[in-house]
Design a protein around this motif. Structure first.
Motif, PDB file in Angstrom:
ATOM      1  N   ALA A  57       0.830  -1.207   0.000  1.00  0.00           N
ATOM      2  CA  ALA A  57       0.000   0.000   0.000  1.00  0.00           C
ATOM      3  C   ALA A  57       0.863   1.256   0.000  1.00  0.00           C
ATOM      4  O   ALA A  57       0.535   2.249  -0.649  1.00  0.00           O
ATOM      5  CB  ALA A  57      -0.931   0.007   1.208  1.00  0.00           C
ATOM      6  N   ARG A  58       1.990   1.203   0.722  1.00  0.00           N
ATOM      7  CA  ARG A  58       2.877   2.376   0.831  1.00  0.00           C
ATOM      8  C   ARG A  58       3.805   2.511  -0.366  1.00  0.00           C
ATOM      9  O   ARG A  58       4.098   3.606  -0.827  1.00  0.00           O
ATOM     10  CB  ARG A  58       3.727   2.274   2.107  1.00  0.00           C
ATOM     11  N   GLY A  59       4.359   1.371  -0.803  1.00  0.00           N
ATOM     12  CA  GLY A  59       5.298   1.378  -1.923  1.00  0.00           C
ATOM     13  C   GLY A  59       6.700   0.941  -1.574  1.00  0.00           C
ATOM     14  O   GLY A  59       7.494   0.630  -2.465  1.00  0.00           O
ATOM     15  N   GLY A  96      -0.359   1.033   9.113  1.00  0.00           N
ATOM     16  CA  GLY A  96       0.645   0.536   8.181  1.00  0.00           C
ATOM     17  C   GLY A  96       0.398   0.935   6.739  1.00  0.00           C
ATOM     18  O   GLY A  96       1.257   0.710   5.881  1.00  0.00           O
ATOM     19  N   GLY A  97      -0.760   1.541   6.461  1.00  0.00           N
ATOM     20  CA  GLY A  97      -1.108   1.905   5.087  1.00  0.00           C
ATOM     21  C   GLY A  97      -2.141   0.956   4.537  1.00  0.00           C
ATOM     22  O   GLY A  97      -1.968  -0.268   4.635  1.00  0.00           O
ATOM     23  N   LEU A  98      -3.222   1.479   3.982  1.00  0.00           N
ATOM     24  CA  LEU A  98      -4.351   0.662   3.543  1.00  0.00           C
ATOM     25  C   LEU A  98      -4.912   1.219   2.244  1.00  0.00           C
ATOM     26  O   LEU A  98      -5.229   2.404   2.155  1.00  0.00           O
ATOM     27  CB  LEU A  98      -5.434   0.673   4.628  1.00  0.00           C
ATOM     28  N   VAL A  99      -5.024   0.361   1.210  1.00  0.00           N
ATOM     29  CA  VAL A  99      -5.596   0.788  -0.073  1.00  0.00           C
ATOM     30  C   VAL A  99      -6.639  -0.219  -0.545  1.00  0.00           C
ATOM     31  O   VAL A  99      -6.589  -1.397  -0.189  1.00  0.00           O
ATOM     32  CB  VAL A  99      -4.512   0.949  -1.167  1.00  0.00           C
ATOM     33  N   ARG A 130      -0.604   5.349  -3.936  1.00  0.00           N
ATOM     34  CA  ARG A 130       0.052   4.857  -2.727  1.00  0.00           C
ATOM     35  C   ARG A 130      -0.309   5.760  -1.561  1.00  0.00           C
ATOM     36  O   ARG A 130      -0.631   6.924  -1.759  1.00  0.00           O
ATOM     37  CB  ARG A 130       1.568   4.815  -2.922  1.00  0.00           C
ATOM     38  N   VAL A 131      -0.242   5.229  -0.351  1.00  0.00           N
ATOM     39  CA  VAL A 131      -0.660   5.997   0.820  1.00  0.00           C
ATOM     40  C   VAL A 131       0.421   5.968   1.893  1.00  0.00           C
ATOM     41  O   VAL A 131       1.250   5.051   1.929  1.00  0.00           O
ATOM     42  CB  VAL A 131      -1.979   5.448   1.403  1.00  0.00           C
ATOM     43  N   PRO A 132       0.427   6.952   2.780  1.00  0.00           N
ATOM     44  CA  PRO A 132       1.398   6.944   3.867  1.00  0.00           C
ATOM     45  C   PRO A 132       1.067   5.888   4.910  1.00  0.00           C
ATOM     46  O   PRO A 132      -0.094   5.471   5.057  1.00  0.00           O
ATOM     47  CB  PRO A 132       1.290   8.360   4.452  1.00  0.00           C
ATOM     48  N   GLY A 133       2.080   5.466   5.634  1.00  0.00           N
ATOM     49  CA  GLY A 133       1.912   4.501   6.713  1.00  0.00           C
ATOM     50  C   GLY A 133       3.241   4.287   7.395  1.00  0.00           C
ATOM     51  O   GLY A 133       4.291   4.727   6.909  1.00  0.00           O
ATOM     52  N   VAL A 134       3.205   3.612   8.532  1.00  0.00           N
ATOM     53  CA  VAL A 134       4.412   3.372   9.320  1.00  0.00           C
ATOM     54  C   VAL A 134       4.883   1.941   9.099  1.00  0.00           C
ATOM     55  O   VAL A 134       4.089   1.000   9.163  1.00  0.00           O
ATOM     56  CB  VAL A 134       4.153   3.618  10.815  1.00  0.00           C
TER      57      VAL A 134
END
Length: 218
Positions: free
Chosen positions: A41-43, A114-117, A127-131
């Motif tokens: 999801a983040r990349g 953690g990022g979710l798409v 893509r989305v931000p996440g830890v």
């Protein structure tokens, strides 16, 4: 810190996202919305990155009929809702999961942490931000991503990811413990036999484990 992706990195990411699109498209055909969470999801993937799919509102009967390599049930802690896992491959690198009870807010927010798409995001190459597991906030950019330490930026991360500060701090404590001690293990894992259904496994665990029963009855 800015990280620019190589051509090889983009190829790996696109390959894993293609797999995710196939899975989420299949789920959509059966009337379910699936979501991919984590590095896909983040990349910020690598060759060993898993393709993890979560279905929040599952049709358990339909999911139980999918052609997968194996199935198992996990309850991470005595106080967490058990989830069923459908592993597409033997190594458990491509997995569909769904809750066997009602998820609490912090358990739902875990995925956004953690990022979710969803399928639309993947098709639009979003893509989305996440830890990540190293407690670095990953913010996607056109050429790769930015990395910012979670430590000292908890309020900013909470606002950016639109999740509670309590969830941020809980995940921070857990991941810090894993970094310091290694993998901390799980409370319960039940592997289904060849012809065993999730329904049958659920009933078996419900009758035999008081912690399992308590968390699915919540």
């Amino acid at each position: 810190m800015q990280i620019d992706y190589t051509e090889r990195h983009w190829k790996i990411l696109n390959g894993k996202r293609k797999i995710a699109i196939e899975i989420l498209s299949l789920l959509k055909q059966y009337g379910m919305d699936g979501y991919v969470y984590g590095s896909v999801a983040r990349g910020d993937v690598n060759e060993k990155s898993d393709v993890d799919v979560i279905v929040f509102n599952p049709n358990q009967i339909v999911l139980d009929t999918l052609n997968v390599n194996h199935k198992y049930i996990v309850q991470a802690t005595p106080n967490s809702v058990p989830k069923a896992y459908l592993s597409i491959d033997e190594e458990e690198t491509i997995v569909i999961s769904f809750p066997l009870g009602r998820l609490r807010r912090n358990e739902i927010e875990f995925y956004s942490f953690g990022g979710l798409v969803d399928l639309k995001d993947l098709l639009e190459n979003r893509r989305v931000p996440g830890v990540n597991k190293k407690l670095m906030l990953i913010i996607p950019t056109e050429n790769g991503h930015m990395e910012i330490p979670l430590e000292g930026n908890e309020d900013y991360v909470s606002k950016l990811l639109k999740i509670s500060l309590d969830t941020i701090m809980e995940r921070k404590r857990l991941l810090t413990k894993r970094i310091e001690r290694g993998h901390t293990g799980i409370f319960l894992r039940y592997d289904l036999s060849g012809n065993e259904s999730i329904y049958d496994a659920f009933n078996k665990m419900y009758k035999s484990n008081k912690f399992f029963k308590r968390m699915v009855d919540v």
